[in-house]
Design an enzyme around this catalytic site. Structure first.
Site, mmCIF file in Angstrom:
data_model
loop_
_atom_site.group_PDB
_atom_site.id
_atom_site.type_symbol
_atom_site.label_atom_id
_atom_site.label_comp_id
_atom_site.label_asym_id
_atom_site.label_seq_id
_atom_site.Cartn_x
_atom_site.Cartn_y
_atom_site.Cartn_z
ATOM 1 N N ASN A 70 0.847 -1.200 0.000
ATOM 2 C CA ASN A 70 0.000 0.000 0.000
ATOM 3 C C ASN A 70 0.875 1.239 0.000
ATOM 4 O OD1 ASN A 70 -1.871 1.977 0.307
ATOM 5 N ND2 ASN A 70 -2.680 1.269 2.262
ATOM 6 N N CYS A 95 -2.115 5.106 0.783
ATOM 7 C CA CYS A 95 -3.176 5.505 1.710
ATOM 8 C C CYS A 95 -3.136 7.019 1.899
ATOM 9 C CB CYS A 95 -3.027 4.825 3.065
ATOM 10 S SG CYS A 95 -4.326 5.350 4.192
ATOM 11 N N ASN A 117 -6.555 3.793 -5.574
ATOM 12 C CA ASN A 117 -6.975 3.874 -4.173
ATOM 13 C C ASN A 117 -8.024 4.979 -4.100
ATOM 14 O OD1 ASN A 117 -6.973 3.888 -1.270
ATOM 15 N ND2 ASN A 117 -4.845 3.219 -1.285
ATOM 16 N N GLY A 123 -14.685 1.722 -7.133
ATOM 17 C CA GLY A 123 -16.099 1.983 -7.411
ATOM 18 C C GLY A 123 -16.869 0.889 -8.107
ATOM 19 N N THR A 154 -16.177 -0.614 -1.347
ATOM 20 C CA THR A 154 -17.280 0.090 -0.685
ATOM 21 C C THR A 154 -18.655 -0.479 -1.033
ATOM 22 O OG1 THR A 154 -15.933 2.060 -0.696
ATOM 23 C CG2 THR A 154 -18.282 2.396 -0.381
#
Lengths: 319, 273
Positions: free
Chosen positions: A135, A138, A200, A252, A274
């Protein structure tokens, strides 16, 4: 191809039952929520970021919903790599064995090259992970400093150092908060990444104007959900043009149609994040829709991958 | 550390009906595709319209009642787009329901009195509480139910129908005690109406819960609160519903607890609240 094999896909050397992965930070650390999914629907569980030291996370509120999106500032809350290996890795090992047999992808966070190296070494040694996602992007933890993924040079340093500590597939999770993704994607490729996760959350802000304060406890947050899908789509296409590495799309996706869009733009696999908050079994529903869609359209993931045909300048209508 | 409850499931349910119970609140009945065991009071569900008419993120609601093993009832006050979308559904509409979630209230010995405080829609977890007490043949169960005005004492007759000792309070004095439930509690404790050795529990607006927690700690009451924290996932994976923990509480040095897994019910001693 149809039937149970219809969703099989490949991310470099890694063969998966399905192109649907979890997005890091949206399915926890322990994998218990995979209980809601049917066998064969989840290609791999990508777990929430783990960092060398415990992180309590950012002050609440950590979430605010926006039109078709969610702004979050969790701050990489996790118990640190030692507690993670002692308490959580045994659960993940079980998950990755039959009968569940779900490959697990670790996600490594850090604030310096040394920290990333420490993480990748520690995670590699557990032998519990099918791949390690680094990662680099972030948006919620640097205290104002830019994420590594905003600089090609910084990405190269981290990935090169991590590359020397593992032979497992190494994925670089890049940031959408950059002007041009191409040079950064190329830096990751040259430094030895096996795949790119693109991308991200988008850095954002929601203001409570009556109180004259940001709504989120930490101020800024990262925007996710269907609202950012066209941005992620554009970046997957940009990355596809810039590198030969497999691309894991993240941003998305909520339906089988979205997954096919990402695949057509060049993604080998797609993370669901999400949107999964709508219902914990969403990935299985998308998998069923995706099988039906592939059959109905008479296509398959491999031939669809990266098949987007860009309109020629002559077709743009300019004189 | 709490983990995902073993009995949690994600269900495609059907809206049986919506019954108005105030100027801005509804009783929402769902038919489930499977039978649920009897639920402990204080557990909750994540609900969203199944037709995509709601916002991206489902909303958490305490289970209000469980009329049958395959029925759940929720008390819903319309306060934003999520609750508005649910209130506009027609009978027969699909509703996605992930339940049962969270921990619920700690069990109380039947012979020990219980005093419950509800502010407005905060009454939601207490009907099941009263029902469980009645099924246990338990002794006194008092409910101090307060609201801004009499028309917001949603469905209060259901609580007295269960034999609960119901004390109503309104801030505008339009019904019952004139003031808030905390003032009513203080009076009741001082007058001897309530036993300070009872189990106390409160649910309602954040301001009420802050004041109640401080009061309970000051008086040394054995007290719980049920929080109405905003949630992302409801199943412990997004880390979006943290509440600050007390250093000397059951969560030790870790600064936050996840309301959806380790709550929504907490002892007032375990939180900085």
């Amino acid at each position: 191809m149809s039937g149970p094999q219809a969703l099989r896909c490949r991310i470099g050397s890694l063969e998966l039952d399905s192109p649907l992965l979890t997005g890091s930070g949206t399915f926890g650390h322990d994998g218990l929520v995979t209980r809601f999914l049917q066998p064969g629907d989840l290609g791999a569980l990508v777990i929430k970021t783990v960092t060398p030291a415990p992180r309590g996370g950012n002050p609440p509120p950590r979430l605010v919903e926006t039109p078709a999106g969610l702004l979050n500032s969790i701050g990489l809350e996790n118990r640190g790599v030692d507690a993670f290996i002692a308490e959580t890795v045994p659960l993940l090992r079980e998950l990755s064995k039959p009968p569940r047999a779900i490959p697990v992808v670790a996600n490594a966070g850090g604030e310096s090259v040394d920290e990333y190296v420490h993480m990748v070494r520690s995670l590699d040694r557990t032998e519990a992970f099918a791949a390690i996602e680094v990662n680099l992007s972030c948006p919620n933890v640097q205290g104002g400093a830019l994420p590594f993924a905003t600089s090609a040079e910084a990405v190269a340093r981290v990935i090169e150092a991590c590359r020397s500590c593992t032979e497992r597939p190494l994925w670089a999770k890049l940031s959408p908060n950059v002007a041009r993704l191409g040079p950064i994607a190329q830096a990751a490729e040259r430094a030895g990444a096996d795949a790119l996760t693109v991308a991200n959350t988008l850095l954002g802000l929601v203001v409570d104007w009556r109180r004259r304060r940001p709504v989120l406890g930490a101020g800024f947050g990262g925007l996710s959900g269907p609202a950012i899908r066209p941005v992620a789509m554009r970046m997957v296409w940009e990355a596809r043009q810039a590198v030969d590495l497999p691309i894991v799309a993240s941003g998305g996706a909520a339906t089988a149609e979205d997954v096919m869009e990402f695949v057509t733009a060049g993604a080998s696999a797609v993370q669901i994040g999400t949107a999964g908050f709508q219902r914990p079994d969403l990935i299985s529903r998308i998998a069923a829709d995706l099988r039906a869609l592939l059959k109905q359209e008479g296509t398959d993931l491999e031939s669809q991958c990266g098949s987007l045909q860009w309109p020629s300048p002559a077709a743009s209508g300019k004189v | 550390m709490a983990v995902l409850p073993a009995d949690a499931r994600c269900m495609d349910t059907e809206l049986l009906g919506l019954q108005a119970c105030g100027p801005d609140a509804w009783l929402l009945d769902l038919a489930l595709p499977e039978l649920l065991p009897s639920l402990a009071p204080g557990r909750f569900a994540m609900l969203s319209p199944g037709d995509g008419s709601g916002p991206l993120i489902p909303r958490p609601f305490s289970v209000y009642d469980q009329p049958q093993a395959d029925r759940l009832r929720f008390l819903i006050q319309v306060i934003g787009p999520g609750t508005r979308a649910l209130s506009r559904l027609s009978p027969g509409s699909p509703v996605v329901c992930t339940a049962p979630l969270g921990n619920g209230f700690r069990l109380v010995a039947p012979d020990r009195p219980v005093v419950l405080l509800a502010g407005g829609v905060g009454s939601a977890p207490f009907l099941l509480y009263g029902r469980q007490r009645r099924e246990q043949g338990a002794g006194s169960t008092a409910l101090l139910f307060g609201a801004r005005s009499a028309d917001r004492l949603y469905d209060h007759a259901s609580f007295s129908d269960l034999g609960m000792d119901l004390l109503l309070a309104t801030e505008d004095g339009s019904q019952g005690f004139h003031g808030n439930v905390l003032q009513a509690l203080e009076q009741g404790l001082d007058s001897g109406r309530f036993d300070p050795e009872a189990r106390f529990a409160a649910c309602g607006p954040e301001g009420l819960l802050h004041a109640f927690s401080a009061f309970a700690r000051r008086r040394g009451l054995d007290a719980e609160i049920s929080l109405e924290t905003y949630m992302g996932c409801g199943v412990g994976v997004c880390n979006g519903c943290p509440v600050a923990t007390a250093e000397d509480g059951c969560f030790g040095a870790w600064p936050y607890t996840k309301t959806c897994l380790e709550g929504p019910v907490y002892s007032v001693l375990d939180l900085v609240f």
